[in-house]
Design an enzyme around this catalytic site. Structure first.
Site, PDB file in Angstrom:
ATOM      1  CB  CYS A 168      23.462 -54.732 -31.861  1.00 42.80           C
ATOM      2  SG  CYS A 168      24.131 -56.249 -30.992  1.00 42.80           S
ATOM      3  CG  HIS A 301      18.990 -52.161 -28.193  1.00 40.49           C
ATOM      4  ND1 HIS A 301      19.300 -52.506 -29.313  1.00 40.49           N
ATOM      5  CD2 HIS A 301      19.592 -52.497 -27.283  1.00 40.49           C
ATOM      6  CE1 HIS A 301      20.241 -53.088 -29.297  1.00 40.49           C
ATOM      7  NE2 HIS A 301      20.614 -53.431 -27.982  1.00 40.49           N
ATOM      8  CD  GLU A 312      15.641 -49.049 -25.545  1.00 36.51           C
ATOM      9  OE1 GLU A 312      15.076 -48.647 -26.512  1.00 36.51           O
ATOM     10  OE2 GLU A 312      15.440 -50.188 -25.274  1.00 36.51           O
ATOM     11  CE  LYS A 333      17.240 -55.595 -30.900  1.00 37.75           C
ATOM     12  NZ  LYS A 333      16.961 -53.906 -31.136  1.00 37.75           N
ATOM     13  CG  HIS A 338      19.619 -58.483 -30.997  1.00 36.42           C
ATOM     14  ND1 HIS A 338      19.745 -57.695 -32.259  1.00 36.42           N
ATOM     15  CD2 HIS A 338      20.132 -57.953 -30.079  1.00 36.42           C
ATOM     16  CE1 HIS A 338      20.546 -56.609 -31.661  1.00 36.42           C
ATOM     17  NE2 HIS A 338      20.926 -56.937 -30.407  1.00 36.42           N
ATOM     18  CG  PHE A 397      28.656 -56.551 -27.311  1.00 44.85           C
ATOM     19  CD1 PHE A 397      27.435 -56.509 -26.645  1.00 44.85           C
ATOM     20  CD2 PHE A 397      29.343 -57.710 -27.808  1.00 44.85           C
ATOM     21  CE1 PHE A 397      27.054 -57.785 -26.121  1.00 44.85           C
ATOM     22  CE2 PHE A 397      28.763 -58.912 -27.055  1.00 44.85           C
ATOM     23  CZ  PHE A 397      27.764 -58.892 -26.453  1.00 44.85           C
TER      24      PHE A 397
END
Length: 788
Positions: A168, A301, A312, A333, A338, A397
């Protein structure tokens, strides 16, 4: 801000383009986001039975880009279509003409994606399951580099072309690498961005992890229940400021710097305190000449999951200190979903347009403050705000973290200077090939001319056998696929070879840049095939995290404790060479003192079926071509670091260059003009003449259609009566993305055997016309001795 403004090349953004669920342009994206309009709704383009949710940020009107990347066929890939559509808008908005304003050879592509053309893979796999023969072109769209090479061909861009795949954070990494390319003087302009399309695998995978929200995601909010997936693309045109001034190009914003890091914590979950993300944020601030007080807005994010949003928020607090309480942190997002690998580019565009219009974009669906988050989410609609600079966060990830810093044009912010340049040296290597484990086995096999590989159902294959305990205990290996095991084992051996395995603090600061062309196909097939045949309930949550290309990098970080700048380059059969180039650039500018660069490839049944299905490999020439597995790691290090600790120095990396034929997916220039440009540019960067070179380690692997152009190019550059031409892949096989590493280790062996103690050129090419050449010299050549 204490910076030296005249020491850093300034890089600006001339134009942007996007296609998202908000609409088919960047302005449609911005207007929808600014107004707080949620474009997440029931998905119609995929069967949604059995998933945790039925909603997503879907593009309902499929685009038809002008460039035909599959001539003679109506087969298309959505992620490629999205990328081309966004790029058409950005290129047109820049007002620049390739060739007239900026030479084609000085304009490149940097592309990021999480799944690449995996929707094409799903359609091919389903055809096989149903007993049908899939259109072979679908296989050519699967590798991430395919879209990068389609972009190059669509606009005739012949400069450096690369693809990054860090889950991502992919297109944020693409931005970072493009910034390095321009600052290093290898291009004047870069078309940069990312794309991802909906896949059944993604919905099934995130459902199996129980990460999807039934309603549109509500990031940073109390009671949030998960993320919403989205699809689309964002593309930006980056220029050196000098090129922008010379051409009169518009300037929307400036890219100041970036930070990359690895968590080394867990395959999917972030470090709960945001420790790795905080290091990326600090690095972005440092590289940009900023302090936390200079930044009032961060595009977060912000996925909407419990762990990610809290981590975050903790990261921003850790990096900003008291200034965090005065900083707004919002999530795009919440409005479009996303976009996975496309998120960094699209959210970067939102950040850039926020600076342009002096409006902080909002977080939608916010339903009350969560004490675990607690920073200002700009709830509801956009808020007018004086903004000179802003950051954009993207985390993925395998613990991949990226933060990019932007500034409005004409503002007070300027990029920080790079650290003083230093030679980049090779201090160790770990080698696992079909010839055996260790460099000696490889050297012996090549010296003896031991042909590797055996025929297997129409292909010639050289498989690797190695002791898996080198990758860890049985428990540690439980969630490692074969590619990850090769990476960990080769990296561990490389650190030992470099006498660098005993210093925990130094290892923690060490970066990892992986090169892989085939990537995690073993895990991707293991996960996807049951989903296609048995539905969402067949999804295995233990396998899904390993389907990302940067899974190997994450496993190295977790196994060995490396937490420095970490990335994954996926430039097809040139992936390892691209990784070496990216690592070299980061070391030269002082972003790290040591980087592990593994190139790893392993076969899966579906991968081999794909090779068999592509006509190029079904010919007689293809049967003379050997595909090889490999795990080879080089330790690259700044010379002062290596000399300070008394490390062995096996080679000096004097320079590198990457160019594109711009011929399209799976095609290359038969004249070899691109290979010639790559070799000449690499020699120029190294300060060498062709007569200074002792050998060329060729890309040639037995496919005449690809080998002949390289041979012609080599003959135009070098006098082969004086320069050896080595073709190791014809003996040892084509290890896909590990080819440059194979040749580099063999070159060191040749020097040790007493052959000409002179610099060498190493060539590596994708099968889509991307060519990288590296120049290596035996130690102890210093930069001053090479003429630089």
């Amino acid at each position: 801000m204490s910076v030296v403004p005249d020491q850093a090349v300034r890089v600006v953004i001339a134009a942007v383009g996007a296609i998202t669920s908000q609409g088919g342009s960047a302005e449609a994206l911005w207007e929808g986001v600014r107004a707080g309009r949620i474009a997440i709704s029931p998905v119609r383009g995929l069967p949604m039975d059995g998933y945790q949710t039925t909603v997503g940020g879907e593009i309902t009107e499929r685009p038809s880009p002008a460039y035909d990347y599959a001539p003679g066929s109506d087969v298309r890939d959505s992620s490629v279509d999205f990328a081309l559509t966004a790029a058409e808008e950005a290129m047109a908005a820049s007002g620049l003409t390739v060739g007239a304003d900026i030479p084609a050879e000085r304009w490149g592509v940097s592309y990021g994606t999480c799944h690449g053309g995996w929707r094409s893979a799903e359609l091919a796999l389903r055809a096989v399951q149903e007993g049908r023969t899939p259109d072979w072109r679908r296989y050519t769209f699967v590798p991430p580099q395919a879209a990068a090479e389609a972009l190059s061909a669509a606009f005739g861009l012949k400069g450096p072309v690369l693809s990054a795949n860090t889950a991502c954070a992919s297109s944020a990494h693409a931005l970072a690498h493009a910034l390095d390319v321009i600052r290093a003087g290898r291009a004047d302009a870069m078309l940069v961005g990312g794309s991802d399309a909906f896949t059944e695998s993604a919905f099934a995978g995130f459902s199996s992890l129980e990460s999807l929200s039934v309603q549109p995601a509500a990031p940073y909010s109390k009671g949030r229940s998960g993320l919403s997936l989205g699809e689309g693309s964002g593309m930006l045109v980056l220029l050196s400021q000098e090129a922008a001034e010379r051409t009169g190009a518009p300037v929307v914003a400036e890219v100041l710097g970036y930070g990359l890091s690895a968590d080394g914590h867990h395959p999917t979950a972030p470090h709960p305190e945001g420790e790795g993300a905080a290091r990326a944020i600090r690095a972005a601030l440092s590289s940009s000449g900023l302090t936390p007080d200079d930044v009032r807005y961060v595009n977060g994010h912000g996925t909407g999951t419990q762990k990610n949003d809290a981590a975050e928020s903790n990261a921003v607090r850790a990096a900003f200190g008291d200034a965090a309480e005065k900083t707004s942190l919002s999530s795009t997002k919440s409005l479009i979903g996303h976009l996975l690998g496309g998120a960094g580019a699209v959210e970067g565009i939102v950040t850039v347009l926020a600076l342009r219009d002096q409006v902080a974009p909002p977080t939608a669906s916010f339903a009350g403050e969560d004490p675990q988050c607690g920073l200002d989410p700009v709830a509801g609609a956009g808020r007018p705000m004086v903004l000179d600079t802003a950051l954009s966060n993207n985390f993925g990830f395998a613990g991949a973290n990226a933060t990019v810093a932007f500034a409005r044009p004409g503002g007070p912010a300027v990029p920080a200077p790079d650290s003083g340049p230093d030679d980049v040296v090779v201090t160790g290597f770990g080698v696992i090939t079909s010839a055996g484990e260790g460099a000696e086995a490889l050297w012996d096999a090549y010296a003896a001319g031991q042909q590797q590989g055996v025929p297997e159902d129409g292909l010639r294959l050289a498989r690797v056998e190695f002791d898996p305990s080198a990758a860890g205990t049985a428990r540690e290996r439980r969630r490692m696929d074969r590619v990850s095991q090769l990476a960990v084992a080769a990296c561990r051996a490389a650190l030992e070879s470099a006498d660098a395995h005993g210093d925990a603090a130094a290892t923690a600061a060490t970066g990892v840049v992986v090169g892989t062309g085939i990537g995690p196909m073993e895990s991707s097939e293991r996960f996807t095939a049951p989903v296609l045949s048995g539905g969402a309930q067949a999804a295995n949550p233990a396998v899904f995290p390993a389907t990302v290309y940067n899974g190997a990098a994450g496993q190295v970080a977790m196994a060995l404790g490396t937490k420095g700048p970490t990335s994954t380059l996926t430039s097809g059969h040139a992936a390892g060479a691209a990784a070496l180039g990216a690592a070299y650039d980061m070391l030269r500018t002082g972003r790290a003192t040591r980087i592990l660069v593994p190139a790893v490839e392993a076969f899966s049944p579906g991968t081999l079926d794909a090779y068999r299905g592509i006509p190029l490999f079904g010919t007689a020439a293809g049967r003379r071509y050997t595909l090889a597995e490999a795990g080879i790691t080089l330790v690259l290090e700044r010379r002062e670091s290596a000399e300070r600790r008394g490390a062995p120095i096996h080679a000096v990396v004097l320079g590198h260059a990457t160019v594109s034929d711009a011929c399209g997916v799976g095609r290359w220039d038969p004249s070899g003009e691109g290979v010639e440009r790559a070799m000449r540019a690499a020699l120029d960067g190294a300060g060498l003449r062709p007569d200074d070179v002792g050998a060329v380690w060729a890309n040639a692997a037995g496919l005449a259609a690809a080998d002949r152009p390289e041979r012609a190019a080599v003959e135009r550059v070098f006098d082969l009566d004086r320069v050896r031409l080595e073709t190791p892949k014809r003996v040892l096989g084509e290890p896909a993305g590990a080819g440059a590493h194979l040749s580099a280790v063999l070159a060191v062996g040749a020097w040790r055997d007493g052959r000409t103690h002179r610099p060498v050129v190493v060539n590596s090419s994708s099968l889509g016309g991307t060519h990288t050449s590296l120049v290596l010299s035996p130690a102890p050549l210093h930069a001053t001795e090479s003429g630089r």
